[in-house]
Write a protein that holds these residues in place. Structure first.
Motif, short mmCIF file in Angstrom:
data_model
loop_
_atom_site.label_atom_id
_atom_site.label_comp_id
_atom_site.label_asym_id
_atom_site.label_seq_id
_atom_site.Cartn_x
_atom_site.Cartn_y
_atom_site.Cartn_z
N THR A 189 6.63 5.06 5.01
CA THR A 189 5.96 4.21 4.00
C THR A 189 6.71 4.26 2.67
OG1 THR A 189 4.52 5.85 2.92
CG2 THR A 189 3.72 4.90 5.00
N THR A 190 6.31 3.40 1.78
CA THR A 190 6.93 3.37 0.45
C THR A 190 6.34 4.47 -0.46
OG1 THR A 190 5.30 1.77 -0.30
CG2 THR A 190 7.37 0.88 0.57
N LYS A 191 5.37 5.20 0.05
CA LYS A 191 4.66 6.28 -0.67
C LYS A 191 3.99 5.76 -1.96
CE LYS A 191 6.97 10.14 1.40
NZ LYS A 191 8.41 10.32 1.42
N VAL A 210 3.64 -0.31 10.48
CA VAL A 210 3.30 -1.54 9.75
C VAL A 210 2.73 -1.15 8.40
CG1 VAL A 210 2.80 -2.91 11.82
CG2 VAL A 210 1.00 -1.47 10.84
N THR A 211 2.50 -2.15 7.57
CA THR A 211 1.77 -1.88 6.34
C THR A 211 0.28 -2.02 6.66
OG1 THR A 211 1.72 -2.29 3.96
CG2 THR A 211 1.85 -4.25 5.39
N SER A 212 -0.59 -1.84 5.68
CA SER A 212 -2.02 -1.77 6.00
C SER A 212 -2.79 -3.04 5.67
CB SER A 212 -2.65 -0.58 5.27
OG SER A 212 -2.00 0.60 5.68
N ASP A 227 2.21 -2.55 -4.91
CA ASP A 227 3.56 -2.40 -5.45
C ASP A 227 4.51 -1.77 -4.43
OD1 ASP A 227 2.18 0.01 -5.79
OD2 ASP A 227 3.38 0.59 -7.53
N ASN A 228 4.12 -1.82 -3.14
CA ASN A 228 5.08 -1.55 -2.07
C ASN A 228 6.09 -2.70 -2.00
OD1 ASN A 228 2.95 -3.21 -1.23
ND2 ASN A 228 2.88 -2.41 0.85
N ALA A 229 5.67 -3.87 -2.49
CA ALA A 229 6.56 -5.02 -2.51
C ALA A 229 7.54 -4.90 -3.66
CB ALA A 229 5.74 -6.30 -2.68
P1 IMP Z 1 3.56 0.96 3.17
O1 IMP Z 1 3.29 -0.50 2.96
O2 IMP Z 1 4.10 1.64 1.95
O3 IMP Z 1 2.37 1.68 3.74
O4 IMP Z 1 4.72 1.10 4.26
C1 IMP Z 1 4.52 0.74 5.63
C2 IMP Z 1 5.78 0.10 6.22
O5 IMP Z 1 6.01 -1.16 5.59
C3 IMP Z 1 7.06 0.92 6.00
O6 IMP Z 1 7.91 0.69 7.11
C4 IMP Z 1 7.68 0.26 4.76
O7 IMP Z 1 9.08 0.46 4.70
C5 IMP Z 1 7.31 -1.19 5.01
N1 IMP Z 1 7.21 -1.98 3.79
C6 IMP Z 1 6.20 -1.98 2.89
N2 IMP Z 1 6.43 -2.86 1.92
C7 IMP Z 1 7.60 -3.45 2.20
C8 IMP Z 1 8.35 -4.50 1.57
O8 IMP Z 1 7.95 -5.08 0.55
N3 IMP Z 1 9.52 -4.83 2.18
C9 IMP Z 1 9.95 -4.24 3.32
N4 IMP Z 1 9.27 -3.29 3.95
C10 IMP Z 1 8.10 -2.89 3.40
#
Ligand code: IMP
Length: 426
Positions: free
Chosen positions: A128-130, A236-238, A38-40
Motif C-alpha cells: 500500500t501507499t501507507k 487492490v485499493t479499498s 492522497d494515495n493518488a
Molecule cells: P492503498 O490504496 O494505499 O491502500 O494501496 C493499495 C494498492 O493500490 C497498492 O498496490 C498501491 O500501490 C496501489 N495504489 C494506490 N493508489 C495508487 C495510485 O494512485 N496509483 C497507482 N497505484 C496505486
C-alpha cells in the motif's frame, strides 16, 4: 450537450489521468473526486511548471471551476491543508474548493495501522501507499469512522478521544507506537479551524448545478484493476475506482452520466504487489521506465513495466462502460523495433480472454502476444492523427479493434498542448 464526463484509469493507476482531466476541466463548471484519498498522485504540467496534487482536483488552477472532494473520499486533513497552503503560496487562493461534509477523515491512527498491517503481512504485503486508506475505509464500512462534518464540529474532541482509546489498544496489540491525545487533538483542532470554510453539502451543490445546466467532470483516482470489487483482490485499493464509484461517491445519479473515458497508458505499469501478466524486465523495460519517469508520485517506488494488456482493457471497459479511450504516453513507444499487445492468456493449455478471480490461476496465466512493428519518428510535435507515422496509427487502430472502443484522444508528451483530440469529448 454533455452534462457530465467521467475520467477513469483503465489499468492499475498512473495512466495519465491528471493530464487529460486538466485538459477537459477547461470546459467544466465542477471537477469532482469521488473515491480514494492522497494515495493518488496527479502530475500536471503547463506553462513550463510541474504541479503535483494528491487530493485536490486539477481544476483548482482555474478560479471559475468549483473543485469538489466528494463524500466517497477518505481525506487526511493535515495533508489537505498542506496542499491548500502550497497552492496558496503559488498564487491560487483555493476559494473554489469544496469538501463533502460526508467524506471520511484519515487520522494518524489509520496511518499507523496501515503500516503495522503491512508489516504483519510480511512477504504477502499489499504494497500500500501507507496513507491510511485501507484502515479509513474499514472504519467507514464498520461505521466507526469520523466524517468531515464531525471533524470540524465541537463534538470532535469527545469523538476523537473515544476512538483513539480503542485504536491505541489495537496499535499496542500490533506492537506499534500509541498516539498522544492532547498533542494530536490540538493540532487537529487548528487544522479543522482552517479547513472548515470548505466543508459543505456537496451533494446538493452538484445536483443543483447539473439541474441548472452546469457541466461536471468526475476525476477518478487509481484504476479499474485496483478496484476493491473488480481488481486483483486483495492486491487492490479499498474503494470503487470503477464508474460505479462515481454515483456512490458524489451523490449524483447514474442517469446524469453522459460519457465515461477510459484512460489507457500505451503500455502497462503497476506499483505494489499483485499479478501482472504482461510484465517484462529487460533493457526495453528499463528504458521505458527512465524515459517516462515511471516512479510513483506518492511513494517514489519504481513502477513495474508491462506491454499493453487488452484482456485487462476489455475487462475494465466492460465493468466501467467506457464510451471512449484517451491513450496516453504514445511518444514513449517511439524508437522501439517492435511493440507487443497481450490479446489473451494461456493457462493450463487453454486460451482465456477474461480476468480470472482466482489469483493462483491468474498467476499461472501466460500472456499471448500479437507483435506490431514500431516507429522510429519523434511524434512529440504531431498535432493530428493523420500526422502520425503509419505504424503508430496502426497501433491505435488495433487497440480500437481489440477493445471495441474509439480512441477519442491521445497524448504525445507531458505538456497540455501535446494532447490531440480526434473527437470532442465535452
Ligand atoms: P492503498 O490504496 O494505499 O491502500 O494501496 C493499495 C494498492 O493500490 C497498492 O498496490 C498501491 O500501490 C496501489 N495504489 C494506490 N493508489 C495508487 C495510485 O494512485 N496509483 C497507482 N497505484 C496505486
Amino acid at each position: 450537450m454533455k452534462r457530465s464526463v467521467v475520467v477513469i484509469g483503465s489499468q492499475w493507476g498512473d495512466e495519465g489521468k491528471g493530464k487529460i482531466t486538466n485538459y477537459l476541466s477547461e470546459k467544466a463548471d465542477f471537477v469532482v473526486r469521488y473515491q480514494g484519498g492522497d494515495n493518488a498522485g496527479h502530475t500536471i504540467q503547463f506553462g513550463g511548471t510541474t504541479y503535483k496534487l494528491h487530493l485536490i482536483p486539477s481544476g483548482i488552477f482555474n478560479a471559475n471551476i468549483i473543485n469538489v472532494l466528494g463524500n466517497g473520499m477518505v481525506i487526511n486533513p493535515r495533508n489537505l491543508l498542506e496542499e491548500i497552503n502550497n497552492l496558496k503560496s503559488l498564487g491560487y487562493d483555493c476559494k473554489n474548493l469544496r469538501i463533502s461534509e460526508r467524506a471520511q477523515v484519515i487520522l494518524d491512527y489509520h496511518l499507523e495501522l496501515d503500516a503495522l498491517k503491512e508489516k504483519a503481512l510480511g512477504s504477502g504485503k499489499i504494497g500500500t501507499t501507507k496513507k491510511g486508506i485501507g484502515p479509513a475505509y474499514t472504519d467507514k464500512t464498520s461505521r466507526e469512522g469520523i466524517r468531515m462534518v464531525d471533524f470540524v464540529s465541537s463534538d470532535f474532541k469527545k469523538l476523537y478521544s473515544e476512538k483513539l482509546n480503542k485504536k491505541n489498544e489495537e496499535i499496542a496489540r500490533l506492537g506499534g507506537e500509541t498516539i498522544d491525545f492532547e498533542k494530536t487533538y490540538l493540532e487537529y483542532k487548528e487544522i479543522a479551524d482552517q479547513i472548515q470554510e470548505y466543508v459543505c453539502d456537496t451533494i446538493t451543490l452538484l445536483n443543483d448545478g447539473i439541474r441548472n445546466g452546469k457541466k461536471i467532470l468526475f476525476e477518478g483516482a487509481q484504476g479499474a484493476m485496483l478496484d476493491v470489487d473488480f481488481g486483483s483482490y486483495p492486491f487492490v485499493t479499498s474503494s470503487n475506482a470503477t464508474s460505479g464509484g462515481v454515483c456512490s461517491g458524489s451523490g449524483v445519479g447514474p442517469t446524469f452520466i453522459d460519457e465515461i473515458i477510459g484512460v489507457v497508458k500505451s503500455y502497462s505499469t503497476r506499483v505494489g504487489s499483485g499479478v501482472f501478466p504482461s510484465e517484462f524486465e529487460d533493457e526495453v523495460a528499463k528504458d521505458i521506465r527512465e524515459r517516462a519517469h515511471e516512479y510513483g508520485t506518492t511513494t517514489k517506488r519504481p513502477r513495474r513495466i508491462g506491454w499493453l494488456d487488452c484482456v485487462v482493457l476489455k475487462y475494465s471497459t466492460m465493468v466501467c462502460g467506457f464510451t471512449g479511450i484517451s491513450l496516453m504516453l504514445l511518444d514513449i513507444l517511439s524508437g522501439l523495433e517492435q511493440i507487443k499487445i497481450c490479446t489473451a492468456y494461456k493457462v493450463d493449455g487453454k486460451i482465456i480472454t477474461t480476468v480470472p478471480a482466482n489469483n493462483k490461476l491468474y498467476e499461472k496465466c501466460e500472456p499471448v502476444y500479437e507483435t506490431l512493428p514500431g516507429w522510429k519518428e519523434d511524434i512529440s510535435k504531431v498535432t493530428s492523427f493523420s500526422q502520425l507515422p503509419e505504424n503508430a496509427k496502426h497501433y491505435i487502430e488495433r487497440i480500437e479493434e481489440l477493445v471495441g472502443v474509439k480512441v477519442k484522444c491521445f497524448s504525445v508528451g507531458p505538456d497540455k498542448t501535446q494532447t490531440i483530440m480526434r473527437e470532442e469529448i465535452f
